[in-house]
Design a protein around this motif. Structure first.
Motif, PDB file in Angstrom:
ATOM      1  N   ASN A   1      -2.902 -10.819   4.074  1.00  0.00           N
ATOM      2  CA  ASN A   1      -1.883 -10.139   3.271  1.00  0.00           C
ATOM      3  C   ASN A   1      -1.697  -8.701   3.728  1.00  0.00           C
ATOM      4  O   ASN A   1      -0.567  -8.198   3.821  1.00  0.00           O
ATOM      5  CB  ASN A   1      -2.263 -10.187   1.785  1.00  0.00           C
ATOM      6  N   GLU A   2      -2.801  -8.040   4.037  1.00  0.00           N
ATOM      7  CA  GLU A   2      -2.714  -6.660   4.546  1.00  0.00           C
ATOM      8  C   GLU A   2      -2.002  -6.614   5.889  1.00  0.00           C
ATOM      9  O   GLU A   2      -1.115  -5.775   6.115  1.00  0.00           O
ATOM     10  CB  GLU A   2      -4.115  -6.069   4.684  1.00  0.00           C
TER      11      GLU A   2
ATOM     12  N   ASN B   1      15.429  -5.323   4.365  1.00  0.00           N
ATOM     13  CA  ASN B   1      15.375  -6.350   3.326  1.00  0.00           C
ATOM     14  C   ASN B   1      13.950  -6.851   3.081  1.00  0.00           C
ATOM     15  O   ASN B   1      13.705  -7.601   2.138  1.00  0.00           O
ATOM     16  CB  ASN B   1      16.270  -7.541   3.706  1.00  0.00           C
ATOM     17  N   SER B   2      13.015  -6.459   3.948  1.00  0.00           N
ATOM     18  CA  SER B   2      11.637  -6.929   3.829  1.00  0.00           C
ATOM     19  C   SER B   2      10.771  -6.002   2.983  1.00  0.00           C
ATOM     20  O   SER B   2       9.573  -6.246   2.828  1.00  0.00           O
ATOM     21  CB  SER B   2      11.016  -7.062   5.224  1.00  0.00           C
ATOM     22  N   THR B   3      11.366  -4.952   2.423  1.00  0.00           N
ATOM     23  CA  THR B   3      10.578  -3.975   1.662  1.00  0.00           C
ATOM     24  C   THR B   3       9.865  -4.616   0.474  1.00  0.00           C
ATOM     25  O   THR B   3       8.680  -4.370   0.236  1.00  0.00           O
ATOM     26  CB  THR B   3      11.483  -2.834   1.159  1.00  0.00           C
ATOM     27  N   ARG B   4      10.578  -5.454  -0.280  1.00  0.00           N
ATOM     28  CA  ARG B   4       9.976  -6.091  -1.446  1.00  0.00           C
ATOM     29  C   ARG B   4       8.842  -7.028  -1.028  1.00  0.00           C
ATOM     30  O   ARG B   4       7.779  -7.053  -1.664  1.00  0.00           O
ATOM     31  CB  ARG B   4      11.050  -6.867  -2.227  1.00  0.00           C
ATOM     32  N   ALA B   5       9.058  -7.781   0.052  1.00  0.00           N
ATOM     33  CA  ALA B   5       8.016  -8.680   0.542  1.00  0.00           C
ATOM     34  C   ALA B   5       6.788  -7.890   0.979  1.00  0.00           C
ATOM     35  O   ALA B   5       5.647  -8.287   0.706  1.00  0.00           O
ATOM     36  CB  ALA B   5       8.544  -9.520   1.702  1.00  0.00           C
ATOM     37  N   MET B   6       7.020  -6.760   1.642  1.00  0.00           N
ATOM     38  CA  MET B   6       5.913  -5.901   2.069  1.00  0.00           C
ATOM     39  C   MET B   6       5.091  -5.457   0.860  1.00  0.00           C
ATOM     40  O   MET B   6       3.854  -5.483   0.876  1.00  0.00           O
ATOM     41  CB  MET B   6       6.454  -4.683   2.807  1.00  0.00           C
TER      42      MET B   6
ATOM     43  N   LEU C   1       4.802  -6.927  -2.025  1.00  0.00           N
ATOM     44  CA  LEU C   1       4.078  -8.061  -2.598  1.00  0.00           C
ATOM     45  C   LEU C   1       2.828  -8.385  -1.784  1.00  0.00           C
ATOM     46  O   LEU C   1       1.754  -8.654  -2.346  1.00  0.00           O
ATOM     47  CB  LEU C   1       4.991  -9.284  -2.685  1.00  0.00           C
ATOM     48  N   TYR C   2       2.977  -8.380  -0.453  1.00  0.00           N
ATOM     49  CA  TYR C   2       1.810  -8.634   0.403  1.00  0.00           C
ATOM     50  C   TYR C   2       0.732  -7.583   0.156  1.00  0.00           C
ATOM     51  O   TYR C   2      -0.462  -7.893   0.085  1.00  0.00           O
ATOM     52  CB  TYR C   2       2.208  -8.625   1.879  1.00  0.00           C
ATOM     53  N   ALA C   3       1.158  -6.326   0.036  1.00  0.00           N
ATOM     54  CA  ALA C   3       0.201  -5.243  -0.195  1.00  0.00           C
ATOM     55  C   ALA C   3      -0.523  -5.433  -1.529  1.00  0.00           C
ATOM     56  O   ALA C   3      -1.745  -5.256  -1.623  1.00  0.00           O
ATOM     57  CB  ALA C   3       0.910  -3.895  -0.168  1.00  0.00           C
ATOM     58  N   GLN C   4       0.216  -5.817  -2.561  1.00  0.00           N
ATOM     59  CA  GLN C   4      -0.391  -6.048  -3.869  1.00  0.00           C
ATOM     60  C   GLN C   4      -1.410  -7.191  -3.819  1.00  0.00           C
ATOM     61  O   GLN C   4      -2.492  -7.114  -4.407  1.00  0.00           O
ATOM     62  CB  GLN C   4       0.704  -6.359  -4.892  1.00  0.00           C
ATOM     63  N   HIS C   5      -1.029  -8.259  -3.097  1.00  0.00           N
ATOM     64  CA  HIS C   5      -1.946  -9.395  -2.967  1.00  0.00           C
ATOM     65  C   HIS C   5      -3.184  -9.018  -2.161  1.00  0.00           C
ATOM     66  O   HIS C   5      -4.297  -9.512  -2.436  1.00  0.00           O
ATOM     67  CB  HIS C   5      -1.228 -10.568  -2.304  1.00  0.00           C
ATOM     68  N   ALA C   6      -3.007  -8.155  -1.160  1.00  0.00           N
ATOM     69  CA  ALA C   6      -4.159  -7.696  -0.372  1.00  0.00           C
ATOM     70  C   ALA C   6      -5.122  -6.911  -1.251  1.00  0.00           C
ATOM     71  O   ALA C   6      -6.345  -7.130  -1.228  1.00  0.00           O
ATOM     72  CB  ALA C   6      -3.689  -6.837   0.796  1.00  0.00           C
ATOM     73  N   ILE C   7      -4.580  -6.007  -2.048  1.00  0.00           N
ATOM     74  CA  ILE C   7      -5.412  -5.192  -2.944  1.00  0.00           C
ATOM     75  C   ILE C   7      -6.151  -6.083  -3.939  1.00  0.00           C
ATOM     76  O   ILE C   7      -7.356  -5.930  -4.178  1.00  0.00           O
ATOM     77  CB  ILE C   7      -4.545  -4.149  -3.675  1.00  0.00           C
TER      78      ILE C   7
ATOM     79  N   VAL D   1      -6.174   0.338   1.185  1.00  0.00           N
ATOM     80  CA  VAL D   1      -4.869  -0.326   1.299  1.00  0.00           C
ATOM     81  C   VAL D   1      -3.892   0.261   0.282  1.00  0.00           C
ATOM     82  O   VAL D   1      -2.732   0.529   0.597  1.00  0.00           O
ATOM     83  CB  VAL D   1      -5.020  -1.850   1.095  1.00  0.00           C
ATOM     84  N   LYS D   2      -4.379   0.464  -0.933  1.00  0.00           N
ATOM     85  CA  LYS D   2      -3.531   1.043  -1.969  1.00  0.00           C
ATOM     86  C   LYS D   2      -3.040   2.432  -1.561  1.00  0.00           C
ATOM     87  O   LYS D   2      -1.846   2.748  -1.685  1.00  0.00           O
ATOM     88  CB  LYS D   2      -4.308   1.129  -3.282  1.00  0.00           C
ATOM     89  N   ALA D   3      -3.933   3.265  -1.049  1.00  0.00           N
ATOM     90  CA  ALA D   3      -3.559   4.615  -0.625  1.00  0.00           C
ATOM     91  C   ALA D   3      -2.563   4.585   0.529  1.00  0.00           C
ATOM     92  O   ALA D   3      -1.622   5.386   0.576  1.00  0.00           O
ATOM     93  CB  ALA D   3      -4.813   5.393  -0.217  1.00  0.00           C
TER      94      ALA D   3
END
Length: 391
Positions: A339-340, A353-358, A360-366, A381-383
């Motif tokens: 995910n990260e 257009n991939s900003t939202r997907a990015m 979501l992936y970041a949230q799932h990684a965290i 990752v959050k920072a």
């Protein structure tokens, strides 16, 4: 026969490959001529591992299973422990889930201690630690288990460096949890990275060096220490004994090595690293075709990395990483990493257009890192993505 079998174990530890092969073949010859014994089972397990290294994995697995069936007919002593450890860590994992092998490593550890064979107990402890960590067990449990194993081994007052073999897993767990000063350097309450590398090199302890390099490569990928990842890859290639190439940990090491190759190629443009990553993928594909289900999540992950290396097309990257994340669903540490990696690949893409997907992936990684217990990694990752939002 017992002496020959015991000698082969020390030969592996001290990297004497010819001695290993000659000793094992001699035990098999004696067993065929004069009848089977406990050491015969160990010899069959080792012979199976040799066949796997040489590419005849189907036949090698037959010998590994034969060894397990045979050893059940004899007392649970040091030979029993050696046979369980070698057969499951170097052979049977090619046909059966690694998760199913873990209980045998624990049993081999206890049997090794009970029979007074501390060396095989150490090797079994390393296999148990490797499997626990790379199957995604919570890091606080890994750290506690490895500390307890280390304390039990230390009670025997062994002078061998090999007695420290569980320390790398204890230390990387602490690093990821944020309970050490360093991120990617394996130095803290459990061990001193530089000193243990020097000690294992000086003593020629092949198995300890193997574990250290594998854990170091893993730390380098999670904390993006790419220069050190390259160094670990070079040392592994130079130092690794042929026999260890059938060990399940080597297949996992290859995955992390390939991830580092993709990333260093992206940063530096060194095509030879891209070729190395694809070579590793081809090797893992051969294992998968022969029924090794343990490599499938790692292979899918590398296929996603390969897509990200070739294109900045957001939908293509998402499709590839979604497929990989699905196959890594039972491995929280790998799912979090994917995910990260997906989020950062989309961050670099030119598709707005991939900003939202990015995100979501970041949230799932965290969330994945938090579930695993990797608090430091989750915070990093959050920072990283909070800075991206500010920019």
């Amino acid at each position: 026969v017992k002496l020959l079998g015991q000698t082969s174990l020390y030969a592996i530890i001290m990297q004497r490959q010819k001695m290993v092969m000659l000793g094992i073949l001699r035990v098999i010859q004696i067993s065929v001529s004069h009848g089977m014994s406990g050491p015969s089972a160990y010899a069959f397990a080792m012979f199976g591992a040799i066949l796997c290294v040489l590419g005849n994995r189907e036949e090698g697995c037959r010998y590994g299973r034969l060894a397990v069936e045979l050893i059940r007919k004899f007392p649970q002593n040091e030979t029993y422990a050696r046979t369980l450890t070698i057969s499951h860590s170097m052979v049977i994992h090619l046909k059966e889930p690694l998760r199913d092998c873990v209980p045998f490593f624990g049993k081999a550890f206890e049997c090794g201690l009970a029979s007074g064979n501390i060396e095989i107990a150490m090797v079994a402890a390393a296999a148990f630690g490797s499997a626990s960590f790379y199957l995604g067990k919570r890091l606080d449990k890994v750290a506690t288990e490895m500390e307890n194993l280390q304390n039990r081994l230390s009670d025997f007052n062994q002078t061998w460096s090999l007695v420290k073999i569980t320390r790398p897993y204890w230390q990387i767990a602490l690093n990821l949890m944020g309970k050490t000063q360093h991120r990617d350097i394996l130095t803290g309450p459990a061990m001193n990275e530089r000193e243990l590398f020097e000690e294992s090199n000086a003593a020629g302890h092949q198995i300890l060096l193997f574990v250290l390099l594998a854990v170091k490569m893993t730390a380098c990928v999670y904390f993006e220490a790419w220069d050190d990842a390259r160094k670990a890859s070079i040392v592994m290639e130079e130092k690794l004994a042929l026999m260890m190439r059938s060990h399940f940990l080597y297949l996992i090491f290859q995955f992390y090595e390939a991830v580092s190759c993709f990333e260093i190629n992206r940063l530096s443009g060194e095509r030879k690293l891209l070729l190395q990553a694809r070579k590793i993928m081809k090797s893992l594909q051969s294992y998968e075709k022969e029924g090794c289900e343990n490599v499938r999540p790692y292979l899918c992950a590398l296929q996603a990395e390969s897509v990200a290396a070739k294109t900045e097309c957001g939908p293509a990257i998402e499709t590839a990483f979604d497929h990989a994340i699905l196959h890594a669903s039972s491995l929280p540490h790998l799912s979090a990493l994917l995910n990260e990696r997906a989020a950062k690949a989309l961050q670099r893409s030119s598709n707005s257009n991939s900003t939202r997907a990015m995100e979501l992936y970041a949230q799932h990684a965290i969330a994945g890192y938090t579930q695993w217990g990797a608090t430091r990694k989750a915070e990093e990752v959050k920072a990283h993505f909070e800075r991206n939002e500010e920019d």
